[in-house]
Design an enzyme around this catalytic site. Structure first.
Site, short mmCIF file in Angstrom:
data_model
loop_
_atom_site.label_atom_id
_atom_site.label_comp_id
_atom_site.label_asym_id
_atom_site.label_seq_id
_atom_site.Cartn_x
_atom_site.Cartn_y
_atom_site.Cartn_z
N LYS A 148 -5.17 2.38 -0.92
CA LYS A 148 -5.33 2.88 0.45
C LYS A 148 -5.13 4.38 0.51
CE LYS A 148 -6.87 -0.19 3.18
NZ LYS A 148 -6.47 -0.66 4.47
N ASP A 205 0.83 -1.20 0.00
CA ASP A 205 0.00 0.00 0.00
C ASP A 205 0.87 1.25 0.00
OD1 ASP A 205 0.73 0.46 2.66
OD2 ASP A 205 -0.97 -0.73 3.40
N MET A 246 -2.63 8.58 12.64
CA MET A 246 -3.81 8.89 11.82
C MET A 246 -4.59 10.07 12.41
SD MET A 246 -5.19 5.14 10.75
CE MET A 246 -5.51 4.42 12.34
N1 SAH Z 1 1.15 0.22 10.75
C1 SAH Z 1 1.59 1.59 10.61
C2 SAH Z 1 0.49 2.56 10.92
C3 SAH Z 1 -0.64 2.50 9.96
S1 SAH Z 1 -1.87 3.71 10.23
C4 SAH Z 1 2.80 1.81 11.51
O1 SAH Z 1 3.13 0.96 12.31
O2 SAH Z 1 3.48 2.84 11.34
C5 SAH Z 1 -1.31 5.03 9.23
C6 SAH Z 1 -0.74 6.14 10.06
O3 SAH Z 1 0.59 5.83 10.44
C7 SAH Z 1 -0.62 7.45 9.35
O4 SAH Z 1 -1.83 8.15 9.34
C8 SAH Z 1 0.40 8.16 10.21
O5 SAH Z 1 -0.15 8.64 11.40
C9 SAH Z 1 1.32 7.02 10.56
N2 SAH Z 1 2.49 6.93 9.67
C10 SAH Z 1 2.84 5.88 8.91
N3 SAH Z 1 4.01 6.13 8.27
C11 SAH Z 1 4.40 7.36 8.65
C12 SAH Z 1 5.51 8.18 8.37
N4 SAH Z 1 6.49 7.80 7.55
N5 SAH Z 1 5.58 9.39 8.96
C13 SAH Z 1 4.64 9.81 9.80
N6 SAH Z 1 3.55 9.08 10.10
C14 SAH Z 1 3.44 7.87 9.54
#
Ligand code: SAH
Length: 506
Positions: free
Chosen positions: A63, A41, A177
């Site tokens: 997504k 995704d 998020m």
């Molecule tokens: N499983 C992922 C989270 C998925 S939900 C994890 O462990 O990181 C998606 C959210 O993750 C986004 O809305 C944001 O809040 C955060 N996120 C994911 N990658 C990011 C990044 N590189 N920088 C900042 N926030 C990030």
């Protein structure tokens, strides 16, 4: 990772880390390398798709609003592919079990009776603060950390988040998020007694070359984010530890941070240059323009390799040439001594290093890839009269070197080791990225990269400058009516990186 269990497919739910390729686990890399099908995704860094086998099926699961497959479609896809007996790798940003519906996918797969494995990843909830210089814990500040989501299941009528409890709990709190709900979230916090001056940081696109951090307080952060047009993905960190960023902010101080740099090489070669640029903070857009393939006349090449011991000299002009040569050589012979007493010349330090990797001595190492200079170096070794020389290079390579060597009296044969063909695929979406967001700089590491890039016919992004590895490449750039903004003084990858640093430091 062989699939032994009576041809059953397996689904690997793999954490792809927060963005920085260096934060992907070894296990994740192994899964990608072995995958028959890869489903990813938008939060998974597409550069890691380059680790997949050439014939792996790569599926983008969207997504992002507007382009998403529904969750049911994704689940069905994973299950169907596994039922075909395939190794299915589902790449999810960060850690697969931290928000983002990985748990639901796992349940569906388990319910379908399909074997699966979970490969944890570095979550953005941990990596984001770390790359912003914010320790999640500090003895003087807190003794617990909470992860919560600002974006809840839209079907829920009441907030599942107990803001009163959160307010009372204190400690460090990390929100994933729900950036668009930041005002509502901080409003709830204030309403429930969180102090208005509690430090907050938003870390956007954390661990990538586009990372940006905005700091403020619970009272003003939502306003500031709005004013700055801050966009997801971002993690929000609430707590006293945010103030420690002052002198712990390390990543955002890198010299090339935020610079968008295009690397045009074959995928395999690109990694060295890309990694060096990334280490300096650049956002690298790996744009493979060419792919290496066997030469049109492989048999002729193999025969020349077989007879290589009959020459006085072998001249290697590129790393690819060295690799193609020894690939065949060790298929023909199982003893390195079959190379005989032939002496070896390698042009440029990287080429020489590749020869040395095969435990062979490099007798002559002209630094400069200018035919005249190479011939001069040869002459220092003695007369060239009737010396038998095998030049190993690419098909359609410039023939200046063989010509100059002949003029000097040598008897020259050319061995065409490989040929380059245009790379038509855009698996990582690099072309789309370039078209949509542009770039600050493009790197050219050979004349063919220039020609091949231009052959793609992509519109030139506004303001994109050019870095060239050396005079020959630069000449090709100029012949195409373009301007070289910086040329490496040392004509190798390190020299090019140095030149790029200087360009941006100006
Ligand atoms: N499983 C992922 C989270 C998925 S939900 C994890 O462990 O990181 C998606 C959210 O993750 C986004 O809305 C944001 O809040 C955060 N996120 C994911 N990658 C990011 C990044 N590189 N920088 C900042 N926030 C990030």
């Amino acid at each position: 990772m062989a699939n032994t269990a009576n041809n059953d497919g397996t689904v690997y739910l793999v954490g792809a880390g927060p963005g920085d390729l260096g934060l992907v686990t070894l296990r994740a890399k192994e899964c990608i390398e072995n995958a028959d099908v890869l489903v990813y995704d938008h939060l998974a860094n597409p550069d890691m798709l380059g680790w997949a086998r050439d014939n792996a099926e790569i599926i983008y699961a969207g997504k992002q609003p507007g382009e998403s497959r529904t969750q049911q479609e994704i689940n069905a896809l994973l299950i169907d592919k596994a039922r075909e007996g395939k190794i299915v790798v589902r790449l999810k940003g960060g850690d697969p079990f931290v928000f983002g519906r990985g748990a639901e996918e796992a349940q569906e797969i388990a319910n379908a009776g399909i074997p699966f494995e979970i490969v944890p990843g570095v979550t953005s909830a941990i990596a984001g603060p770390a790359y912003a210089g914010i320790p999640l814990t500090h003895r003087a500040h807190n003794s617990h950390v909470t992860f919560f989501t600002g974006h809840e299941d839209p079907a829920k009528t009441e907030s599942a988040i107990d803001y009163a409890a959160l307010a009372k709990l204190g400690g460090t709190q990390v929100m994933l998020m729900g950036m668009e709900r930041l005002g509502a979230v901080t409003g709830e916090m204030l309403k429930h007694g969180v102090r208005g001056d509690l430090p907050v940081a938003l870390v956007c696109r954390a661990t990538t070359g586009q990372q940006e951090t905005l700091t403020g307080t619970v009272s003003d952060i939502a306003q500031k984010a709005l004013a700055k047009g801050f966009e997801p993905p971002a993690v929000a960190v609430f707590g006293g530890v945010v103030s420690l960023r002052g002198n712990l902010n390390w990543y955002e101080k890198r010299p090339l941070l935020g610079k968008r740099i295009v690397v045009t090489r074959t995928r395999k070669q690109a990694s060295v240059l890309s990694n060096k640029l990334r280490a300096l903070g650049a956002h690298v857009i790996e744009l493979p323009t060419i792919r290496l393939e066997a030469p049109s006349n492989l048999r002729e090449f193999a025969e020349l390799v077989q007879d290589a011991h009959g020459y006085d000299w072998i001249v290697f002009t590129s790393v690819n040439g060295v690799e193609a040569f020894f690939d065949i050589f060790f298929k023909l012979y199982d003893d390195a001594r079959e190379i005989g007493g032939v002496r070896i010349a390698a042009i440029g330090p990287a080429t020489a290093q590749r020869v040395k990797d095969f435990h062979l001595h490099v007798d002559l190492q002209p630094e400069e890839f200018v035919a005249e200079a190479v011939v001069r170096e040869f002459k220092k070794q003695g007369s060239m009269e009737n010396e038998r020389i095998l030049v190993v290079h690419a098909e359609k390579a410039r023939d200046v070197l063989p010509k100059e060597l002949s003029v000097a009296g040598a008897i020259v044969d050319e061995a065409f080791a490989y040929r380059t063909v245009p790379e038509a695929r855009d698996t990582s979406g690099a072309r789309r990225q370039l078209a949509e967001h542009g770039a600050d700089l493009i790197t050219f590491t050979s004349s063919s990269t220039v020609e091949n890039f231009l052959a793609l016919g992509l519109p030139w992004p506004k303001g994109m400058r050019i870095a060239s590895i050396g005079p020959i490449t630069s000449k090709t750039v100029r012949d195409q009516g373009l301007i070289v903004d910086i040329e490496a003084r040392r004509h190798d990858i390190d020299g090019l990186v140095q030149a790029i640093r200087e360009l941006f430091a100006r």
